[in-house]
Design an enzyme around this catalytic site. Structure first.
Site, PDB file in Angstrom:
ATOM      1  N   ASP A  33      35.935  27.749  33.416  1.00 14.91           N
ATOM      2  CA  ASP A  33      36.744  28.648  34.233  1.00 14.91           C
ATOM      3  C   ASP A  33      36.291  30.088  33.919  1.00 14.91           C
ATOM      4  O   ASP A  33      35.674  30.331  32.875  1.00 14.91           O
ATOM      5  CB  ASP A  33      38.211  28.440  33.827  1.00 14.91           C
ATOM      6  CG  ASP A  33      39.140  29.466  34.435  1.00 14.91           C
ATOM      7  OD1 ASP A  33      39.049  29.701  35.643  1.00 14.91           O
ATOM      8  OD2 ASP A  33      39.970  30.032  33.685  1.00 14.91           O
ATOM      9  N   ASP A  69      38.436  33.498  34.965  1.00 15.95           N
ATOM     10  CA  ASP A  69      39.571  34.387  34.653  1.00 15.95           C
ATOM     11  C   ASP A  69      40.427  33.867  33.495  1.00 15.95           C
ATOM     12  O   ASP A  69      40.978  32.764  33.568  1.00 15.95           O
ATOM     13  CB  ASP A  69      40.465  34.561  35.888  1.00 15.95           C
ATOM     14  CG  ASP A  69      39.748  35.316  37.003  1.00 15.95           C
ATOM     15  OD1 ASP A  69      38.696  35.915  36.727  1.00 15.95           O
ATOM     16  OD2 ASP A  69      40.251  35.295  38.137  1.00 15.95           O
ATOM     17  N   ASP A 124      42.084  27.665  30.858  1.00 16.71           N
ATOM     18  CA  ASP A 124      43.263  28.280  30.241  1.00 16.71           C
ATOM     19  C   ASP A 124      44.556  28.021  31.010  1.00 16.71           C
ATOM     20  O   ASP A 124      45.632  28.317  30.517  1.00 16.71           O
ATOM     21  CB  ASP A 124      43.070  29.799  30.100  1.00 16.71           C
ATOM     22  CG  ASP A 124      43.222  30.522  31.434  1.00 16.71           C
ATOM     23  OD1 ASP A 124      42.684  30.025  32.443  1.00 16.71           O
ATOM     24  OD2 ASP A 124      43.885  31.569  31.491  1.00 16.71           O
TER      25      ASP A 124
HETATM   26 MG   LIG Z   1      41.933  30.921  34.338  1.00 15.84          MG
END
Ligand SMILES: [Mg+2]
Length: 276
Positions: free
Chosen positions: A9, A11, A216
């Site tokens: 990922d 961000d 996340d």
């Molecule tokens: Mg993320």
């Protein structure tokens, strides 16, 4: 030896959620390049946004845009032909596998939900300046964030019950909502399906593969479920996203790129060591 592939990922994971810097991960990224380990970006970001970071990261591997809406494979990257019952087009030096719902359809749905009283505002309802101040992106990057193909990020005002009602309504319309830094409206796609397709292509090219996935947030769950080594990094509040329930989950010690760098450095080194 199995070929190691890493899905990540951006961000809040490889990029800091506030500054979009990947400083803490630089040594690990270098290690991956030295050992020829493919790093596949799998993000809610758009194609032009990811292209910007691929250039900064000197990354030449395929990538997954807009939460699994599209897979972009540089032409000639895989020796075998990409086949199967997939919607594929060639454009701008890529083979593009199209999995997502077209953006204009998502925008129509946003308008309809608004008219039904849901307090939502999509990137398509915002000016470049509004997207920039909401995301902390620079105006140039905010412009790229608005060039969407398969996924509409939005902000939502309302309590848990209202959110449940929104999710039910969206489901009834045949679409889905996921969550990263923002809410996202999209079709029946997720990062996991795109990971499966790419894994399959790598297996045909290299034989056996082993995979790491790093994320996340909730929108990473399907990706994390499909890899051999699922990793999550800490969020800015110093904790992990408790909603992520995945077997054998590895918790990286560090927020965003710091945790990414530490975990990948250690794992990529351990998993490819005997090759040296
Ligand atoms: Mg993320």
């Amino acid at each position: 030896m199995k070929k190691l592939i890493i899905f990540t990922d951006l961000d809040g994971t490889l990029l800091d959620a506030h500054t979009y810097s990947f400083k803490g991960a630089i040594s690990a990224i270098k290690l991956l390049r030295e050992r020829d380990i493919p790093l596949i970006i799998s993000s809610s970001k758009t194609r032009p946004e990811i292209e910007l970071y691929r250039r900064k990261l000197k990354n030449t591997h395929p990538f997954i845009s807009e939460n699994g809406g599209g897979i972009f494979i540089p032409k000639g990257y895989f020796k075998l032909r990409v086949k199967g019952k997939l919607k594929i087009k060639e454009e701008g030096g890529y083979l593009i596998i199209i999995l997502g719902t077209p953006y204009p359809d998502l925008r129509k749905t946003i308008k309809r939900l608004q008219s039904e009283g849901f307090k939502i505002k999509g990137f398509g309802d915002m000016t470049i300046g509004e997207v920039a101040s909401l995301t902390g992106l620079k105006p140039l990057e905010a412009r790229l964030a608005k060039e969407r193909d398969f996924d509409e990020p939005f902000v939502f005002i309302g309590d848990t019950n209202k959110l449940m009602a929104l999710k039910t309504r969206v489901k009834a319309m045949g679409l889905n909502i996921t969550q990263g830094e923002f809410f996202h409206l999209m079709g029946n796609t997720n990062k996991g399906r795109a990971v499966d397709i790419l894994k399959d292509l790598y297996m045909r090219q290299f034989g056996e593969v082993m995979t790491i996935g790093v994320g996340d947030s909730l929108n990473d769950v399907e990706m994390l479920r499909r890899v051999d080594y699922p990793v999550i990094v800490k969020r800015h509040d110093g904790g992990y996203d408790k909603r992520i329930r995945v077997r054998n989950l590895i918790k990286a010690d560090g927020i965003g790129p710091e945790g990414w760098g530490r975990a990948i450095m250690e794992m990529a080194d351990r998993l490819t060591k005997w090759k040296l």
